[in-house]
Design an enzyme around this catalytic site. Sequence first.
Site, PDB file in Angstrom:
ATOM      1  N   ARG A   1       7.000  46.168  17.927  1.00  0.00           N
ATOM      2  CA  ARG A   1       7.194  47.349  18.801  1.00  0.00           C
ATOM      3  C   ARG A   1       8.375  47.167  19.780  1.00  0.00           C
ATOM      4  O   ARG A   1       8.340  47.644  20.914  1.00  0.00           O
ATOM      5  CB  ARG A   1       5.936  47.678  19.607  1.00  0.00           C
ATOM      6  CG  ARG A   1       4.732  48.081  18.775  1.00  0.00           C
ATOM      7  CD  ARG A   1       4.963  49.386  18.021  1.00  0.00           C
ATOM      8  NE  ARG A   1       3.766  49.879  17.383  1.00  0.00           N
ATOM      9  CZ  ARG A   1       3.318  49.490  16.178  1.00  0.00           C
ATOM     10  NH1 ARG A   1       3.994  48.605  15.469  1.00  0.00           N
ATOM     11  NH2 ARG A   1       2.222  50.019  15.670  1.00  0.00           N
TER      12      ARG A   1
ATOM     13  N   SER B   1      -1.103  54.788  19.909  1.00  0.00           N
ATOM     14  CA  SER B   1      -1.559  53.651  20.721  1.00  0.00           C
ATOM     15  C   SER B   1      -0.843  53.684  22.068  1.00  0.00           C
ATOM     16  O   SER B   1       0.385  53.695  22.108  1.00  0.00           O
ATOM     17  CB  SER B   1      -1.221  52.326  20.048  1.00  0.00           C
ATOM     18  OG  SER B   1      -1.813  52.242  18.781  1.00  0.00           O
TER      19      SER B   1
ATOM     20  N   GLU C   1       2.756  50.666  25.426  1.00  0.00           N
ATOM     21  CA  GLU C   1       3.702  50.906  24.331  1.00  0.00           C
ATOM     22  C   GLU C   1       4.471  52.208  24.577  1.00  0.00           C
ATOM     23  O   GLU C   1       5.660  52.316  24.284  1.00  0.00           O
ATOM     24  CB  GLU C   1       2.934  51.018  22.999  1.00  0.00           C
ATOM     25  CG  GLU C   1       3.857  51.348  21.840  1.00  0.00           C
ATOM     26  CD  GLU C   1       3.156  51.823  20.578  1.00  0.00           C
ATOM     27  OE1 GLU C   1       2.376  51.070  19.999  1.00  0.00           O
ATOM     28  OE2 GLU C   1       3.432  52.973  20.166  1.00  0.00           O
TER      29      GLU C   1
HETATM   30  P1  FAD Z   1      10.285  60.327  21.228  1.00  0.00           P
HETATM   31  O1  FAD Z   1       8.892  60.297  21.747  1.00  0.00           O
HETATM   32  O2  FAD Z   1      11.025  61.611  21.300  1.00  0.00           O
HETATM   33  O3  FAD Z   1      11.129  59.181  21.942  1.00  0.00           O
HETATM   34  C1  FAD Z   1      10.617  57.882  22.081  1.00  0.00           C
HETATM   35  C2  FAD Z   1      11.672  57.032  22.804  1.00  0.00           C
HETATM   36  O4  FAD Z   1      12.838  56.910  21.999  1.00  0.00           O
HETATM   37  C3  FAD Z   1      12.161  57.678  24.112  1.00  0.00           C
HETATM   38  O5  FAD Z   1      12.481  56.641  25.017  1.00  0.00           O
HETATM   39  C4  FAD Z   1      13.428  58.427  23.698  1.00  0.00           C
HETATM   40  O6  FAD Z   1      14.342  58.557  24.772  1.00  0.00           O
HETATM   41  C5  FAD Z   1      13.979  57.505  22.625  1.00  0.00           C
HETATM   42  N1  FAD Z   1      14.701  58.217  21.554  1.00  0.00           N
HETATM   43  C6  FAD Z   1      14.182  59.100  20.669  1.00  0.00           C
HETATM   44  N2  FAD Z   1      15.121  59.469  19.786  1.00  0.00           N
HETATM   45  C7  FAD Z   1      16.267  58.827  20.125  1.00  0.00           C
HETATM   46  C8  FAD Z   1      17.594  58.810  19.596  1.00  0.00           C
HETATM   47  N3  FAD Z   1      17.941  59.535  18.532  1.00  0.00           N
HETATM   48  N4  FAD Z   1      18.506  58.020  20.208  1.00  0.00           N
HETATM   49  C9  FAD Z   1      18.168  57.268  21.290  1.00  0.00           C
HETATM   50  N5  FAD Z   1      16.934  57.262  21.834  1.00  0.00           N
HETATM   51  C10 FAD Z   1      15.994  58.021  21.253  1.00  0.00           C
HETATM   52  N6  FAD Z   1       4.089  54.432  16.319  1.00  0.00           N
HETATM   53  C11 FAD Z   1       4.063  53.361  15.476  1.00  0.00           C
HETATM   54  O7  FAD Z   1       4.930  52.484  15.564  1.00  0.00           O
HETATM   55  N7  FAD Z   1       3.074  53.213  14.551  1.00  0.00           N
HETATM   56  C12 FAD Z   1       2.086  54.120  14.394  1.00  0.00           C
HETATM   57  O8  FAD Z   1       1.227  53.958  13.545  1.00  0.00           O
HETATM   58  C13 FAD Z   1       2.084  55.258  15.254  1.00  0.00           C
HETATM   59  N8  FAD Z   1       1.101  56.181  15.163  1.00  0.00           N
HETATM   60  C14 FAD Z   1       1.101  57.261  15.989  1.00  0.00           C
HETATM   61  C15 FAD Z   1       0.068  58.200  15.861  1.00  0.00           C
HETATM   62  C16 FAD Z   1       0.048  59.321  16.672  1.00  0.00           C
HETATM   63  C17 FAD Z   1      -1.077  60.327  16.519  1.00  0.00           C
HETATM   64  C18 FAD Z   1       1.074  59.519  17.624  1.00  0.00           C
HETATM   65  C19 FAD Z   1       1.083  60.750  18.476  1.00  0.00           C
HETATM   66  C20 FAD Z   1       2.093  58.589  17.771  1.00  0.00           C
HETATM   67  C21 FAD Z   1       2.116  57.444  16.964  1.00  0.00           C
HETATM   68  N9  FAD Z   1       3.116  56.464  17.070  1.00  0.00           N
HETATM   69  C22 FAD Z   1       3.129  55.390  16.217  1.00  0.00           C
HETATM   70  C23 FAD Z   1       4.180  56.582  18.103  1.00  0.00           C
HETATM   71  C24 FAD Z   1       5.353  57.497  17.665  1.00  0.00           C
HETATM   72  O9  FAD Z   1       4.998  58.311  16.595  1.00  0.00           O
HETATM   73  C25 FAD Z   1       6.580  56.671  17.260  1.00  0.00           C
HETATM   74  O10 FAD Z   1       6.960  55.811  18.307  1.00  0.00           O
HETATM   75  C26 FAD Z   1       7.767  57.558  16.887  1.00  0.00           C
HETATM   76  O11 FAD Z   1       8.801  56.775  16.345  1.00  0.00           O
HETATM   77  C27 FAD Z   1       8.324  58.344  18.072  1.00  0.00           C
HETATM   78  O12 FAD Z   1       9.275  59.247  17.561  1.00  0.00           O
HETATM   79  P2  FAD Z   1       9.772  60.493  18.412  1.00  0.00           P
HETATM   80  O13 FAD Z   1      10.917  61.105  17.668  1.00  0.00           O
HETATM   81  O14 FAD Z   1       8.644  61.387  18.716  1.00  0.00           O
HETATM   82  O15 FAD Z   1      10.309  59.773  19.717  1.00  0.00           O
HETATM   83  N1  EPU Z   2     -10.913  48.171  17.511  1.00  0.00           N
HETATM   84  C1  EPU Z   2     -12.069  48.230  18.258  1.00  0.00           C
HETATM   85  N2  EPU Z   2     -12.314  49.357  18.971  1.00  0.00           N
HETATM   86  C2  EPU Z   2     -11.468  50.438  18.947  1.00  0.00           C
HETATM   87  C3  EPU Z   2     -10.293  50.363  18.182  1.00  0.00           C
HETATM   88  C4  EPU Z   2     -10.032  49.211  17.467  1.00  0.00           C
HETATM   89  O1  EPU Z   2     -12.850  47.297  18.287  1.00  0.00           O
HETATM   90  O2  EPU Z   2     -11.788  51.427  19.614  1.00  0.00           O
HETATM   91  C5  EPU Z   2     -10.661  46.946  16.728  1.00  0.00           C
HETATM   92  C6  EPU Z   2     -11.327  46.994  15.358  1.00  0.00           C
HETATM   93  O3  EPU Z   2     -11.876  45.730  15.082  1.00  0.00           O
HETATM   94  C7  EPU Z   2     -10.195  47.199  14.393  1.00  0.00           C
HETATM   95  C8  EPU Z   2      -9.027  46.567  15.142  1.00  0.00           C
HETATM   96  O4  EPU Z   2      -9.295  46.788  16.511  1.00  0.00           O
HETATM   97  O5  EPU Z   2     -10.444  46.590  13.184  1.00  0.00           O
HETATM   98  C9  EPU Z   2      -7.689  47.167  14.769  1.00  0.00           C
HETATM   99  O6  EPU Z   2      -7.754  48.578  14.894  1.00  0.00           O
HETATM  100  P1  EPU Z   2      -6.799  49.526  14.040  1.00  0.00           P
HETATM  101  O7  EPU Z   2      -6.798  49.115  12.606  1.00  0.00           O
HETATM  102  O8  EPU Z   2      -7.154  50.930  14.356  1.00  0.00           O
HETATM  103  O9  EPU Z   2      -5.371  49.174  14.572  1.00  0.00           O
HETATM  104  P2  EPU Z   2      -4.796  49.009  16.031  1.00  0.00           P
HETATM  105  O10 EPU Z   2      -4.471  47.573  16.248  1.00  0.00           O
HETATM  106  O11 EPU Z   2      -5.680  49.654  17.035  1.00  0.00           O
HETATM  107  C10 EPU Z   2      -2.336  49.222  15.255  1.00  0.00           C
HETATM  108  C11 EPU Z   2      -1.111  49.939  15.735  1.00  0.00           C
HETATM  109  C12 EPU Z   2      -1.113  51.360  15.236  1.00  0.00           C
HETATM  110  C13 EPU Z   2      -1.128  51.345  13.708  1.00  0.00           C
HETATM  111  C14 EPU Z   2      -2.383  50.609  13.233  1.00  0.00           C
HETATM  112  C15 EPU Z   2      -2.406  50.431  11.723  1.00  0.00           C
HETATM  113  C16 EPU Z   2      -0.400  48.914  17.799  1.00  0.00           C
HETATM  114  C17 EPU Z   2      -0.330  49.012  19.275  1.00  0.00           C
HETATM  115  N3  EPU Z   2      -1.039  49.902  17.175  1.00  0.00           N
HETATM  116  O12 EPU Z   2      -3.443  49.839  15.883  1.00  0.00           O
HETATM  117  O13 EPU Z   2       0.086  51.990  15.671  1.00  0.00           O
HETATM  118  O14 EPU Z   2      -1.127  52.657  13.176  1.00  0.00           O
HETATM  119  O15 EPU Z   2      -2.409  49.291  13.819  1.00  0.00           O
HETATM  120  O16 EPU Z   2      -1.438  49.524  11.358  1.00  0.00           O
HETATM  121  O17 EPU Z   2       0.114  47.959  17.225  1.00  0.00           O
HETATM  122  C18 EPU Z   2       1.026  53.225  17.492  1.00  0.00           C
HETATM  123  O18 EPU Z   2       1.799  52.275  17.636  1.00  0.00           O
HETATM  124  O19 EPU Z   2       1.079  54.264  18.172  1.00  0.00           O
HETATM  125  C19 EPU Z   2      -0.016  53.138  16.454  1.00  0.00           C
HETATM  126  C20 EPU Z   2      -0.935  54.083  16.268  1.00  0.00           C
END
Ligand code: FAD
Ligand code: EPU
Length: 343
Positions: A162, A236, A338
């Site tokens: 991240r 997250s 994050e």
């Molecule tokens: P924004 O929110 O618009 O921007 C994020 C940051 O990047 C800001 O600081 C912004 O200034 C900067 N930025 C954006 N675009 C540019 C650009 N072109 N040039 C320079 N700076 C820029 N993230 C994960 O890693 N894994 C996941 O599994 C994951 N699951 C998610 C699930 C949900 C339901 C949600 C809501 C979010 C999740 N995220 C996850 C977080 C998010 O989706 C990612 O971080 C995504 O890449 C953000 O993209 P965005 O275009 O919305 O960025």
């Molecule tokens: N868990 C709990 N309680 C909860 C949630 C999770 O006990 O309420 C424990 C469970 O044991 C589970 C473990 O945590 O097995 C891991 O949970 P999960 O698989 O949902 O993944 P996570 O670690 O919570 C991370 C990323 C996600 C990504 C998933 C799948 C980070 C901060 N988050 O979540 O990314 O989608 O793994 O790879 O690394 C994001 O970055 O926004 C994001 C959603």
Amino acid sequence: MQIQENISLRPYNSFGIDVRAARFASFTSEDELATLLADLSPDKYLILGGGSNLLLTGDFNGIVLKNEIKGITELHEDSEYVYIRAGAGENWHQFVLYCIERNWAGIENLSLIPGNVGASPMQNIGAYGVEIDDVFHSLEAWHITDKKKVTFTNSDCAFAYRESVFKNIYKDQFVILNVTYQLRKKPRFHTSYGAIEQELERMGVQELSIKAVSDAVIHIRSSKLPNPAETGNAGSFFKNPSVSKEKYWQLQTLHPSIVGYDNADGSVKLAAGWLIEHCGPQEGISWKGYRQGDAGCHARQALVLVNYGHASGKEIYDLSEQILQSVNDKFGVMLEREVNIIG
Ligand code: FAD
Ligand code: EPU
């Protein structure tokens, strides 16, 4: 490219926070961006993609620049890879589907992550055992003050969990214009992470394909993560923290069900969701499912903070602060946010 004034940012952030931007403009090309910046500087900027990884804690008194650069180009290929360039303003999930349709492999595990292509290197997005680092070739970015285009290779970005240079040493200095990914012509499947194999079995998949992996990931994600179109959130809210092996053993003795994964460097990454679920605002009450006004901690995934309707960014931030403190008090582990806090 027109500059608008006093614009509500509610439609532009997945938390659905209703704050205003003093000024707002979108751009669809490098030239439009350069023109905008030439007329504006110096100013306070927020470069916006899909707004799915930020928390707006108040009105933004600078200018919001929304990246709308589109286009997907197949640059070239070699025996193993195809090199695809995508505009920063392309929607990430649509881009993933576009690649899957063409049988270009490597990003199927990253299906359904909200946001745009341009933000994918920002925090090295990752899910289900794959991160951008694995498929990233290069990117082009505009240096805001030097007013010139710079190319970054994979090693220039210093990707980590991240993290990238754009989130730390070069914070707010560059606008990412496009990203080139190096995708495999023959897939290498990553199905060992989480519940993917179980889900593929449930789906009755006989022959593995990148489409099947993508469908499995989509199904798993939809079952536990709230859809921002229905409940405001930014995924997250905190990172999963790493601790030393000794610290992990101590915690495990006290809390046998704690969840941790070994890192390559010998440290252990703890599941922050578990830590949050196992503490709360007072003894006997868990943060998981807890609601304070319209700010809350999601009932199916404690790592996700949500806006049930009209929470302010400050209320969500305050809840995150209480969670962070209580996790530190109970486990001696300091969580790190994050989500990008924009104040
Ligand atoms: P924004 O929110 O618009 O921007 C994020 C940051 O990047 C800001 O600081 C912004 O200034 C900067 N930025 C954006 N675009 C540019 C650009 N072109 N040039 C320079 N700076 C820029 N993230 C994960 O890693 N894994 C996941 O599994 C994951 N699951 C998610 C699930 C949900 C339901 C949600 C809501 C979010 C999740 N995220 C996850 C977080 C998010 O989706 C990612 O971080 C995504 O890449 C953000 O993209 P965005 O275009 O919305 O960025
Ligand atoms: N868990 C709990 N309680 C909860 C949630 C999770 O006990 O309420 C424990 C469970 O044991 C589970 C473990 O945590 O097995 C891991 O949970 P999960 O698989 O949902 O993944 P996570 O670690 O919570 C991370 C990323 C996600 C990504 C998933 C799948 C980070 C901060 N988050 O979540 O990314 O989608 O793994 O790879 O690394 C994001 O970055 O926004 C994001 C959603």
